[in-house]
Design an enzyme around this catalytic site. Structure first.
Site, PDB file in Angstrom:
ATOM      1  N   ASP A  87      55.136   9.746  28.371  1.00 61.93           N
ATOM      2  CA  ASP A  87      53.705   9.769  28.680  1.00 61.93           C
ATOM      3  C   ASP A  87      52.982   8.622  27.979  1.00 61.93           C
ATOM      4  O   ASP A  87      53.472   8.040  27.017  1.00 61.93           O
ATOM      5  CB  ASP A  87      53.093  11.098  28.245  1.00 61.93           C
ATOM      6  CG  ASP A  87      53.160  11.311  26.738  1.00 61.93           C
ATOM      7  OD1 ASP A  87      54.199  10.938  26.151  1.00 61.93           O
ATOM      8  OD2 ASP A  87      52.204  11.847  26.152  1.00 61.93           O
ATOM      9  N   GLU A  88      51.811   8.305  28.480  1.00 64.59           N
ATOM     10  CA  GLU A  88      50.874   7.360  27.857  1.00 64.59           C
ATOM     11  C   GLU A  88      51.546   6.048  27.421  1.00 64.59           C
ATOM     12  O   GLU A  88      51.254   5.512  26.358  1.00 64.59           O
ATOM     13  CB  GLU A  88      50.163   8.030  26.684  1.00 64.59           C
ATOM     14  CG  GLU A  88      49.311   9.194  27.136  1.00 64.59           C
ATOM     15  CD  GLU A  88      48.675   9.971  26.004  1.00 64.59           C
ATOM     16  OE1 GLU A  88      47.546  10.469  26.196  1.00 64.59           O
ATOM     17  OE2 GLU A  88      49.301  10.116  24.944  1.00 64.59           O
TER      18      GLU A  88
END
Length: 539
Positions: free
Chosen positions: A346-347
């Site tokens: 993620d991210e």
């Protein structure tokens, strides 16, 4: 997204709005004064089937715990039940294989083999509790099912059963039959030990609380920008140096391999499988700070103690990156008996899309190479999920088309919508801990949604389960963990275990209120939500 400032009240030793054993609020009727045993359907998670009827069963000084067939596993579980009941009841409660038709009976059906369990209507985790005046009989195809049945029996007894000192009773269980199986195979909770480090005993305390609500997966977020928390022999500076920081500049810490194995053992005894996570290619500053050669420019950044996200990335073109990934996955997989290994994903804002796709493809192959099933955050669906991969959804709308399309192609989904299931979201604007980038999340909002229909366009049978993540930017100790997890975590557990037909907020909030006195006896911190009719007023 999780980059908000820490709450100023983090250093407070008492949490406004909390309710602990030290509070002078009434709980259940005092032991010895309860008029009727708790109805069979007044537990969390709600059982799949309840047929009430008949006189109650009473635990007394002559009660025994019988384990027919002399199964070692059933005997161990009987010992766990006896250890729970003996301090509060004051009774000996011997565990015996001697035959008899009385007492508390733990019956392991067939031989408990996995193949037989899968064919059973109760499955691998289900159980049946049959209560008559003479006996309370828990039967299940597996030890896991027996353990879950014990948690139901435990909740049916007065809250004072949790006391570690003798109480007057009576200890009665309502008559009837519960037949119970989980809706989904995966019912998880995540603890972020990277932003702030939590020691082995703190993790064990949380495991005990999860087990009460039939959570079967503990997802440990073991690496992030702020700290690396697991010893890796082939890269010793990851823990030795990368583990020496945390949010706010504290000392951090890490688990030795012996520590990790102790967490695994403790969780397994309580029927939880540990799912370790090494987040990559982003959220990797602790690793990059530990080894300069992992950086594209060959320069190690300083350790990081803030809360910003998205600024770090492994160097995708470097061959050493994949030596690193292979070594970490190999050592972690060798230590971890469970089938799942989480690779984050993620991210990754500092990784180009092209590099992200290339990296995730190789990382997934590495996980498979060492015999594990890969889990990744739902951004994995923007690359190419491997066959059998699981994507964990943490968005807030359920409208991401790539997630639905991946699900249609066979990718299984774990549902953790941040505005429903993230336990680190503040309850309201006055909550002294937590963040609110996904909004304020009270008990009702956390409970009142359906995992089976949340992702628009995804087939319902793609849902593998639910998980309640708890990120630790603002959390430093067990009191903080409990305050943010309770009362919301039991609701997420129920969404993952109970049939959709049982989900009703107005009925649930009454059952939830009955858990308060139990948490008091256990010495737990929790948010006294005004939405819940706690004993003694409020809500």
């Amino acid at each position: 997204m999780r980059q908000l400032l820490l709450c100023a009240a983090l250093l407070a030793t008492a949490l406004p709005g909390s309710f602990t054993a030290a509070a002078d609020q009434p709980a259940d009727p005092p032991a010895g004064q309860e008029q009727q045993p708790r109805p069979l359907d007044q537990v969390i998670p709600a059982p799949a089937s309840v047929r009430a009827g008949g006189a109650p069963f009473s635990i007394g000084e002559r009660t025994v715990i019988r384990v027919p067939g002399a199964s070692d596993e059933a005997r161990r579980i009987g010992g766990q039940l006896a250890a729970l009941l003996r301090p509060s009841t004051g009774y000996e409660l011997p565990v015996t294989a001697r035959p008899g038709d009385d007492g508390i009976q733990l019956k392991l059906l067939r031989d408990g083999a996995g193949a037989d369990a899968r064919k059973s209507a109760l499955g691998v985790e289900g159980y049946r509790l049959k209560v008559s005046p003479r006996a309370a009989v828990i039967s299940a195809p597996t030890g896991t099912g027996l353990f879950h049945g014990i948690q139901t029996l435990r909740q049916l007894l007065p809250a004072q059963v949790e006391s570690r000192t003798e109480q007057p009773g009576p200890w009665r269980v309502a008559g009837g039959t519960i037949t119970d199986t989980p809706r989904y195979a995966y019912g998880g909770a995540m603890l972020d030990v990277s932003r702030h480090f939590f020691g082995v005993d703190e993790v064990k305390r949380y495991i005990d609380q999860l087990a009460l609500y039939k959570i079967n997966k503990l997802h440990l977020h073991l690496s992030d920008d702020q700290g690396w928390r697991i010893a890796i022999d082939s890269w010793p500076r990851l823990a030795g140096y990368g583990g020496g920081s945390e949010v706010g500049g504290g000392p951090g810490g890490f688990y030795t391999k012996a520590d990790y194995r102790e967490i695994l053992r403790y969780a397994a005894d309580r029927r939880l499988t540990v799912v370790p996570e090494i987040d990559m290619p982003g959220h990797t500053n602790a690793a990059l700070a530990s080894y300069a050669e992992l950086n594209c420019d060959g320069v190690a950044p300083p350790r990081y103690t803030g809360t910003e996200v998205g600024f770090s990335s492994l160097c995708v073109p470097l061959p050493v990156t994949y030596d690193f990934v292979d070594d970490v996955v190999r050592e972690l997989a060798a230590m971890t008996p469970g089938r799942y290994l989480h690779i984050g994903g993620d991210e990754a804002h500092s990784t180009s899309h092209e590099d992200y796709v290339a990296f995730m493809e190789r990382a997934q192959k590495t996980v498979a190479k060492y015999g594990k099933t890969v889990i990744g955050w739902h951004q994995l669906t923007g690359a190419e999920p491997a066959e059998g991969a699981v994507a964990q959804y943490w968005g807030t709308t359920g409208e991401e088309k790539e997630v639905a399309e991946a699900a249609k192609k066979g990718t299984r989904l774990i549902l953790s919508p941040a505005n429903r299931a993230y336990l680190d979201m503040q309850y309201n604007e006055d909550t002294p801990l937590g963040l609110h980038w996904a909004g304020y999340v009270e008990a009702e909002q956390s409970y009142d949604w359906d995992p089976g229909s949340y992702i628009k366009g995804a087939p319902g049978d793609a849902v593998f389960g639910v998980e309640a993540p708890l990120w630790s930017e603002t959390l430093e100790n067990s009191r903080h963990i409990e305050f943010m997890a309770f009362p919301r975590l039991p609701g997420i557990a129920e969404l993952g275990w109970s049939p959709a037909s049982t989900h009703d907020w107005n009925a649930y909030r009454v059952r939830l209120a009955q858990q308060g006195p139990r948490w008091d006896e256990l010495g737990m911190e929790y948010w006294r939500s005004p939405q819940v009719p706690w004993p003694g007023g409020g809500g």
